[in-house]
Scaffold this active site. Structure first.
Site, short mmCIF file in Angstrom:
data_model
loop_
_atom_site.label_atom_id
_atom_site.label_comp_id
_atom_site.label_asym_id
_atom_site.label_seq_id
_atom_site.Cartn_x
_atom_site.Cartn_y
_atom_site.Cartn_z
CB SER A 109 2.03 -0.93 4.53
OG SER A 109 1.63 0.42 4.46
CB VAL A 110 5.80 -5.37 3.88
CG1 VAL A 110 6.67 -6.43 4.54
CG2 VAL A 110 4.54 -6.04 3.30
#
Length: 408
Positions: A109-110
């Site tokens: 999710s970065v």
């Protein structure tokens, strides 16, 4: 060659120098005010203090590896300069290949901040507005017209998680795509979880739809768009968006593992890896530092746009000090300062990236072994900012996330 021909030749050469040296993508002319700001910040760098912090960081990560089995790469920068970078452990347990600071990791999710910046780029070009209704950009979108691009960016859409609500409608033997997710949402119209724009609920569906909107507006696949408009201008030559059709891209990448009593278990790919926007970007700590620099220098997006992205978007979060911007998590310390960061967890990869624009500093930690090592990230923060250690050491800054719930 006569004078007129010579003049035309010179003009053509000058034009080529001005344009041919550039590659397709989203670029800004150099901003003297931004350059002056970054030079001023860089002047604060003290090699002796940086070395002292590097020694402490090295001691910490060696201890972390010994006690928790940390396996990954690290890069810490301050005042726009790298003060510490190192790799710990293996990239692949079968081949025994060792990690390096140039080893790509699945960012999980970065990756969402790259999707957010893609949207901000299109906004700056006048191709969309953050308060546009989603139905303006996704034909047939069957939901409440109050769901906007901003609703997606801030996780306030109320839409259900695609991985669960569509689970019985697609073929799990084939990679899922963003277009297929949109097709199924339009066709089936799963019920919403709550009335749009009334609360925050972290949900990967939002960022898949954003990536699809990028494709619709740009006319390019999301993988191609990000490469041309983010990776290339930022100089991120080792970064890419995972493509099930091109597994060869993974040859130099780390493998994700889940520790078991019997050893390490490889966490394989599945149908969900075909979608982009919510995850899927592979990068290295060195490329992520280039990303950090690009954000600070207006290489890919204006600082004015980032200011909005780093502004808390929720007025009534469950925890007052925890918030979300546009693609970034936000946490307020007791001294009033906001941390701008994001975590990521997917298929054995667990990551943390702190971006501090106030002093052009960054903490980048990429891991390929799902364990609890990152729970101690606040110690890294306290080493980087010893004058604020008491604020960091009061508790960990990572939200409670789990891969199974889609909260990566």
């Amino acid at each position: 060659m006569n004078r007129r021909s010579l003049a035309l030749s010179i003009l053509a050469s000058l034009f080529c120098m001005a344009s041919c040296n550039n590659v397709p993508g989203h670029f800004f002319a150099k901003n003297s005010a931004v350059e002056k700001r970054n030079d001023s910040i860089a002047s604060l760098f003290d090699p002796k203090i940086a070395q002292q912090k590097a020694i402490k960081l090295d001691t910490f990560f060696k201890t972390l590896q010994k006690k928790t089995g940390f396996n990954g790469t690290v890069l810490v920068a301050q005042y726009g300069k790298i003060i510490y970078k190192r790799a710990f452990g293996i990239a692949n347990n079968f081949t025994k290949a060792q990690l390096s600071t140039r080893t790509p990791f699945q960012l999980a999710s970065v990756s969402k901040q790259f999707t957010a910046v893609s949207i901000l780029q299109l906004m700056e070009q006048g191709k969309l507005k953050l308060d546009d209704r989603v139905e303006q950009h996704i034909p047939g979108f069957p939901y409440d017209s109050s769901i906007t691009i901003r609703s997606l960016l801030t996780h306030k859409s109320g839409l259900p998680n695609y991985a669960y609500c569509l689970d019985k409608y697609y073929d799990k033997k084939a990679p899922l795509t963003n277009a297929k997710v949109v097709e199924l949402f339009n066709k089936i119209k799963p019920g919403i979880d709550y009335h749009p724009n009334r609360q925050f609920h972290y949900n990967n569906t939002n960022y898949i739809l954003l990536a699809y909107i990028v494709e619709r507006i740009s006319g390019k696949g999301f993988r191609e768009y990000v490469k041309e408009n983010i990776f290339t201008p930022a100089g991120m030559s080792e970064s890419f968006v995972y493509d099930p059709q091109h597994p060869e891209l993974l040859k130099k990448s780390a493998t994700g593992y889940q520790p078991k009593r019997s050893g390490l278990a490889v966490v394989g790919f599945d149908h969900l890896d075909g979608v982009t926007g919510d995850k899927g970007i592979y990068s290295t700590v060195e490329d992520m530092f280039l990303w950090d620099q690009a954000l600070n220098s207006e290489t890919v997006v204006k600082l004015s746009s980032l200011a909005e992205a780093f502004t808390p978007q929720h007025t009534k979060p469950k925890v007052l000090a925890t918030n979300y911007g546009l693609g970034w998590r936000l946490k307020q310390l007791e001294n009033g300062e906001w941390l701008t960061y994001h975590t990521g967890w997917w298929h054995g990869f667990k990551n943390y990236y702190l971006h501090n624009q106030k002093d052009n500093s960054a903490i980048i930690i990429l891991g390929n072994m799902a364990n609890h090592s990152l729970a101690k990230v606040n110690i890294v923060q306290s080493i980087l900012y010893p004058e604020k250690a008491k604020f960091f050491l009061k508790g960990e800054n990572l939200p409670a996330e789990s891969e199974s719930s889609g909260g990566n």
